[in-house]
Design an enzyme around this catalytic site. Structure first.
Site, PDB file in Angstrom:
ATOM      1  N   GLY A  48      -6.625  -0.248  -7.832  1.00  0.00           N
ATOM      2  CA  GLY A  48      -5.197   0.064  -7.837  1.00  0.00           C
ATOM      3  C   GLY A  48      -4.323  -0.826  -8.690  1.00  0.00           C
ATOM      4  O   GLY A  48      -3.348  -0.365  -9.285  1.00  0.00           O
ATOM      5  N   GLU A 102      -2.106  -7.608  -6.540  1.00  0.00           N
ATOM      6  CA  GLU A 102      -2.278  -6.377  -5.755  1.00  0.00           C
ATOM      7  C   GLU A 102      -1.282  -5.321  -6.206  1.00  0.00           C
ATOM      8  O   GLU A 102      -0.153  -5.657  -6.593  1.00  0.00           O
ATOM      9  CB  GLU A 102      -2.002  -6.676  -4.275  1.00  0.00           C
ATOM     10  CG  GLU A 102      -3.157  -7.318  -3.520  1.00  0.00           C
ATOM     11  CD  GLU A 102      -3.971  -6.269  -2.754  1.00  0.00           C
ATOM     12  OE1 GLU A 102      -3.966  -5.092  -3.167  1.00  0.00           O
ATOM     13  OE2 GLU A 102      -4.587  -6.632  -1.761  1.00  0.00           O
ATOM     14  N   ASP A 106      -0.223  -3.050   2.420  1.00  0.00           N
ATOM     15  CA  ASP A 106       0.133  -2.105   3.484  1.00  0.00           C
ATOM     16  C   ASP A 106      -0.050  -2.839   4.821  1.00  0.00           C
ATOM     17  O   ASP A 106       0.824  -3.582   5.251  1.00  0.00           O
ATOM     18  CB  ASP A 106      -0.805  -0.905   3.307  1.00  0.00           C
ATOM     19  CG  ASP A 106      -0.600   0.234   4.276  1.00  0.00           C
ATOM     20  OD1 ASP A 106      -0.302  -0.015   5.445  1.00  0.00           O
ATOM     21  OD2 ASP A 106      -0.767   1.395   3.881  1.00  0.00           O
ATOM     22  N   LYS A 134       4.748  -2.883   2.217  1.00  0.00           N
ATOM     23  CA  LYS A 134       5.196  -2.033   3.333  1.00  0.00           C
ATOM     24  C   LYS A 134       5.367  -2.910   4.578  1.00  0.00           C
ATOM     25  O   LYS A 134       4.425  -3.055   5.364  1.00  0.00           O
ATOM     26  CB  LYS A 134       4.143  -0.952   3.629  1.00  0.00           C
ATOM     27  CG  LYS A 134       3.917   0.067   2.526  1.00  0.00           C
ATOM     28  CD  LYS A 134       2.877   1.105   2.989  1.00  0.00           C
ATOM     29  CE  LYS A 134       2.608   2.174   1.965  1.00  0.00           C
ATOM     30  NZ  LYS A 134       1.542   3.102   2.368  1.00  0.00           N
ATOM     31  N   PHE A 155       3.107   7.263   1.921  1.00  0.00           N
ATOM     32  CA  PHE A 155       1.934   7.138   1.049  1.00  0.00           C
ATOM     33  C   PHE A 155       2.397   7.406  -0.386  1.00  0.00           C
ATOM     34  O   PHE A 155       3.058   8.397  -0.662  1.00  0.00           O
ATOM     35  CB  PHE A 155       0.857   8.141   1.453  1.00  0.00           C
ATOM     36  CG  PHE A 155      -0.392   8.006   0.640  1.00  0.00           C
ATOM     37  CD1 PHE A 155      -1.344   7.049   0.960  1.00  0.00           C
ATOM     38  CD2 PHE A 155      -0.597   8.825  -0.460  1.00  0.00           C
ATOM     39  CE1 PHE A 155      -2.490   6.913   0.188  1.00  0.00           C
ATOM     40  CE2 PHE A 155      -1.746   8.692  -1.234  1.00  0.00           C
ATOM     41  CZ  PHE A 155      -2.694   7.726  -0.904  1.00  0.00           C
ATOM     42  N   VAL A 156       2.052   6.499  -1.298  1.00  0.00           N
ATOM     43  CA  VAL A 156       2.529   6.621  -2.680  1.00  0.00           C
ATOM     44  C   VAL A 156       1.373   6.769  -3.665  1.00  0.00           C
ATOM     45  O   VAL A 156       0.246   6.338  -3.394  1.00  0.00           O
ATOM     46  CB  VAL A 156       3.406   5.403  -3.078  1.00  0.00           C
ATOM     47  CG1 VAL A 156       4.660   5.330  -2.228  1.00  0.00           C
ATOM     48  CG2 VAL A 156       2.617   4.098  -2.982  1.00  0.00           C
ATOM     49  N   ASP A 162      -3.711   5.851  -6.344  1.00  0.00           N
ATOM     50  CA  ASP A 162      -4.309   7.189  -6.388  1.00  0.00           C
ATOM     51  C   ASP A 162      -4.158   7.960  -5.087  1.00  0.00           C
ATOM     52  O   ASP A 162      -3.903   7.384  -4.025  1.00  0.00           O
ATOM     53  CB  ASP A 162      -5.817   7.064  -6.658  1.00  0.00           C
ATOM     54  CG  ASP A 162      -6.566   6.558  -5.433  1.00  0.00           C
ATOM     55  OD1 ASP A 162      -6.198   5.486  -4.913  1.00  0.00           O
ATOM     56  OD2 ASP A 162      -7.489   7.254  -4.953  1.00  0.00           O
ATOM     57  N   ARG A 168      -3.509   7.970 -10.812  1.00  0.00           N
ATOM     58  CA  ARG A 168      -3.365   6.558 -11.212  1.00  0.00           C
ATOM     59  C   ARG A 168      -2.634   6.415 -12.547  1.00  0.00           C
ATOM     60  O   ARG A 168      -2.016   5.408 -12.828  1.00  0.00           O
ATOM     61  CB  ARG A 168      -4.736   5.893 -11.344  1.00  0.00           C
ATOM     62  CG  ARG A 168      -5.497   5.735 -10.039  1.00  0.00           C
ATOM     63  CD  ARG A 168      -6.689   4.796 -10.257  1.00  0.00           C
ATOM     64  NE  ARG A 168      -7.661   4.879  -9.193  1.00  0.00           N
ATOM     65  CZ  ARG A 168      -7.593   4.224  -8.035  1.00  0.00           C
ATOM     66  NH1 ARG A 168      -6.558   3.456  -7.789  1.00  0.00           N
ATOM     67  NH2 ARG A 168      -8.544   4.334  -7.134  1.00  0.00           N
TER      68      ARG A 168
HETATM   69  P1  5GP Z   1      -4.051  -2.714   3.326  1.00  0.00           P
HETATM   70  O1  5GP Z   1      -5.394  -3.342   3.435  1.00  0.00           O
HETATM   71  O2  5GP Z   1      -2.933  -3.691   3.044  1.00  0.00           O
HETATM   72  O3  5GP Z   1      -3.752  -1.865   4.525  1.00  0.00           O
HETATM   73  O4  5GP Z   1      -4.103  -1.706   2.125  1.00  0.00           O
HETATM   74  C1  5GP Z   1      -4.263  -2.173   0.875  1.00  0.00           C
HETATM   75  C2  5GP Z   1      -4.912  -1.154  -0.018  1.00  0.00           C
HETATM   76  O5  5GP Z   1      -4.832   0.178   0.501  1.00  0.00           O
HETATM   77  C3  5GP Z   1      -4.206  -1.138  -1.323  1.00  0.00           C
HETATM   78  O6  5GP Z   1      -4.749  -2.067  -2.218  1.00  0.00           O
HETATM   79  C4  5GP Z   1      -4.395   0.313  -1.763  1.00  0.00           C
HETATM   80  O7  5GP Z   1      -5.627   0.442  -2.415  1.00  0.00           O
HETATM   81  C5  5GP Z   1      -4.448   1.081  -0.479  1.00  0.00           C
HETATM   82  N1  5GP Z   1      -3.135   1.644  -0.109  1.00  0.00           N
HETATM   83  C6  5GP Z   1      -2.308   1.240   0.877  1.00  0.00           C
HETATM   84  N2  5GP Z   1      -1.201   1.999   0.930  1.00  0.00           N
HETATM   85  C7  5GP Z   1      -1.333   2.905  -0.062  1.00  0.00           C
HETATM   86  C8  5GP Z   1      -0.492   3.962  -0.539  1.00  0.00           C
HETATM   87  O8  5GP Z   1       0.610   4.245  -0.048  1.00  0.00           O
HETATM   88  N3  5GP Z   1      -0.978   4.670  -1.593  1.00  0.00           N
HETATM   89  C9  5GP Z   1      -2.170   4.409  -2.174  1.00  0.00           C
HETATM   90  N4  5GP Z   1      -2.525   5.171  -3.204  1.00  0.00           N
HETATM   91  N5  5GP Z   1      -2.979   3.424  -1.759  1.00  0.00           N
HETATM   92  C10 5GP Z   1      -2.563   2.677  -0.713  1.00  0.00           C
END
Ligand code: 5GP
Length: 181
Positions: A48, A102, A106, A134, A155-156, A162, A168
């Site tokens: 990402g 990063e 999230d 977030k 969700f973006v 992606d 992407r």
């Molecule tokens: P976390 O471990 O902080 O919950 O999530 C981190 C990873 O989840 C990010 O590096 C990304 O790959 C994916 N991710 C989290 N939220 C989103 C979102 O809204 N859209 C997308 N495309 N990927 C997300």
């Protein structure tokens, strides 16, 4: 382009490419002021963050060392609640100051797991810069050190991020219109 569709899911514009570009400039200036001639090892979290990191690192001027870490936690729209580290250059880590780059933080699980792995293998200090954050989903005490945009739980896609490996390449960031925040 204000609205798009990917695999039957509707998305609308959240952050334009111009807004992203302005923010990347601001973040690059903050990093330059912080690190000056003493750059940490920059570790790009794939897939990402590839687009963000490329834009960011081109703006910092001085030479720095770059590597990647490949981690995976999302499956479609949902976090899988466990993180797999698929690639990390372990031989680069020991006694290093590291800046994790990063795309989006999230729940914070991915960032936390990678940080722990780096520290376990001898990293001296680990900081994190993320384009998107977030806060309502975040589950840890320590926030990323540098944050571009704070967003809701939507969700973006776009600018490296992606949906089912698509989107992407979009220059702007779009949010899923079904999400209510
Ligand atoms: P976390 O471990 O902080 O919950 O999530 C981190 C990873 O989840 C990010 O590096 C990304 O790959 C994916 N991710 C989290 N939220 C989103 C979102 O809204 N859209 C997308 N495309 N990927 C997300």
């Amino acid at each position: 382009m204000k609205k798009i569709e990917i695999d039957g899911l509707a998305f609308e514009l959240l952050i334009s490419s111009q807004e992203i570009s302005n923010k990347v400039n601001v973040l690059a200036k903050r990093l330059i002021a912080q690190y000056q001639d003493n750059w940490p090892l920059c570790l790009i979290v794939l897939n990402g963050a590839a687009v963000f990191a490329t834009d960011l690192l081109k703006r910092i001027g001085s030479s720095c060392e770059i590597s990647v870490v490949k981690a995976h936690s999302y499956d479609g729209l949902k976090s899988t609640e466990n993180v797999t580290i698929e690639y990390l250059a372990y031989d680069l880590i020991k006694d290093r100051d590291i800046l994790l780059i990063e795309d989006i933080v999230d729940s914070g699980l991915t960032m936390t797991v990678i940080k722990q792995e780096l520290l376990k293998h001898g990293a001296k200090n680990v900081q994190c810069i993320t384009l998107l954050f977030k806060p309502n989903a975040y589950q840890y005490d320590t926030q990323p050190d540098y944050i571009g945009f704070v967003i809701g739980n939507e969700f973006v896609v776009g600018y490296g991020m992606d949906f089912n490996e698509k989107g992407r390449n979009l220059a702007s960031i779009y949010k899923n219109t079904l999400d209510q925040n």
